[in-house]
Motif scaffolding. Sequence first.
Motif, PDB file in Angstrom:
ATOM      1  N   GLY A  74       0.832  -1.198   0.000  1.00 40.62           N
ATOM      2  CA  GLY A  74       0.000   0.000   0.000  1.00 40.62           C
ATOM      3  C   GLY A  74       0.870   1.252   0.000  1.00 40.62           C
ATOM      4  O   GLY A  74       1.763   1.403   0.821  1.00 40.62           O
ATOM      5  N   ASN A 118      -3.352   5.120   0.050  1.00 42.51           N
ATOM      6  CA  ASN A 118      -4.032   3.817   0.100  1.00 42.51           C
ATOM      7  C   ASN A 118      -5.149   3.843   1.148  1.00 42.51           C
ATOM      8  O   ASN A 118      -4.964   4.395   2.244  1.00 42.51           O
ATOM      9  CB  ASN A 118      -3.017   2.726   0.476  1.00 42.51           C
ATOM     10  N   TRP A 121      -0.686   0.726   9.759  1.00 45.28           N
ATOM     11  CA  TRP A 121      -0.132   0.586   8.409  1.00 45.28           C
ATOM     12  C   TRP A 121       0.836   1.711   8.066  1.00 45.28           C
ATOM     13  O   TRP A 121       0.722   2.826   8.554  1.00 45.28           O
ATOM     14  CB  TRP A 121      -1.265   0.586   7.372  1.00 45.28           C
TER      15      TRP A 121
HETATM   16  C1  BEZ Z   1      -3.677  -3.249   1.517  1.00 44.62           C
HETATM   17  O1  BEZ Z   1      -3.542  -2.216   0.869  1.00 44.62           O
HETATM   18  O2  BEZ Z   1      -3.379  -4.345   1.027  1.00 44.62           O
HETATM   19  C2  BEZ Z   1      -4.199  -3.142   2.891  1.00 44.62           C
HETATM   20  C3  BEZ Z   1      -4.559  -1.938   3.383  1.00 44.62           C
HETATM   21  C4  BEZ Z   1      -5.014  -1.825   4.659  1.00 44.62           C
HETATM   22  C5  BEZ Z   1      -5.115  -2.916   5.440  1.00 44.62           C
HETATM   23  C6  BEZ Z   1      -4.739  -4.120   4.938  1.00 44.62           C
HETATM   24  C7  BEZ Z   1      -4.296  -4.253   3.667  1.00 44.62           C
END
Ligand code: BEZ
Length: 253
Positions: free
Chosen positions: A132, A136, A161
């Motif tokens: 991400g 994102n 994240w």
């Molecule tokens: C992803 O972009 O893959 C993602 C984003 C937030 C939480 C989990 C995964």
Amino acid sequence: MTERAEQRWESDGYQKHAGFVPMLGAPVLDLLAPKAGEHILDLGCGDGALTEKLRDAGALVRGVDASEAMIEAAKKRGLDVRVLDAHALDFDEAFDAVFSNAALHWMLDPDAVIAGVYRALKPGGRFVGEFGGHGNVAAIMVALIAALEKQGIDAKPIMPWYFPTTTAYQTRLEKHGFEVTSIQLIPRPTPLPTDMAGWLQTMAGTLFDVVEPTKRAAALNDTLRFLDGCLKDEQGQWTADYVRLRFSARRAA
Ligand code: BEZ
């Protein structure tokens, strides 16, 4: 200040609500272009869906993941995998390439990860990944922040994240000695196979863990209500506002 809760992984739930994640990994696998006989590390291999593809391409692949549940699922595919925190990689010039899909955004100390990847690569080895990037799930994050604020919680410091810009990530890679050969942000709105409630519980469960138990359902419902008008279409299909950061870098020969 509210403490961040620990992410729990459950491979069946992940498969149900986010099974599309490895299925969308074809472009980053193409960027890696694995060759038969190459030693490749799959960093954050999850349940091994892409690790298996690397093995099928003839690579001698090993996988690591911090989640025991995911490693158990990957072992059922007969893969060479083990539980290991990517912040503490213990390999020394062992791999021709390190590959990572949809995992680096869970690793909140990117310098520790990049330093370990550099050590793990043979001179001239490549680090290729996708995760991400900046922006994102921005709408989802805003909805989560607003819903938790209603419960008196400041969610910004406990977001689990890391979503960097290309400039920020390239700068980090170069600081650790990598030459960046490509890096780009790719908006990729992604229809969800189930619904936003399932996605939130699987991917953002730690944020609800910090809410008082009797208020968790209200916080989840508020998040869904805030998102309803922007990420759910007229047919009721939910789409996650994903933005990928895809890159390829090389350790000096
Ligand atoms: C992803 O972009 O893959 C993602 C984003 C937030 C939480 C989990 C995964």
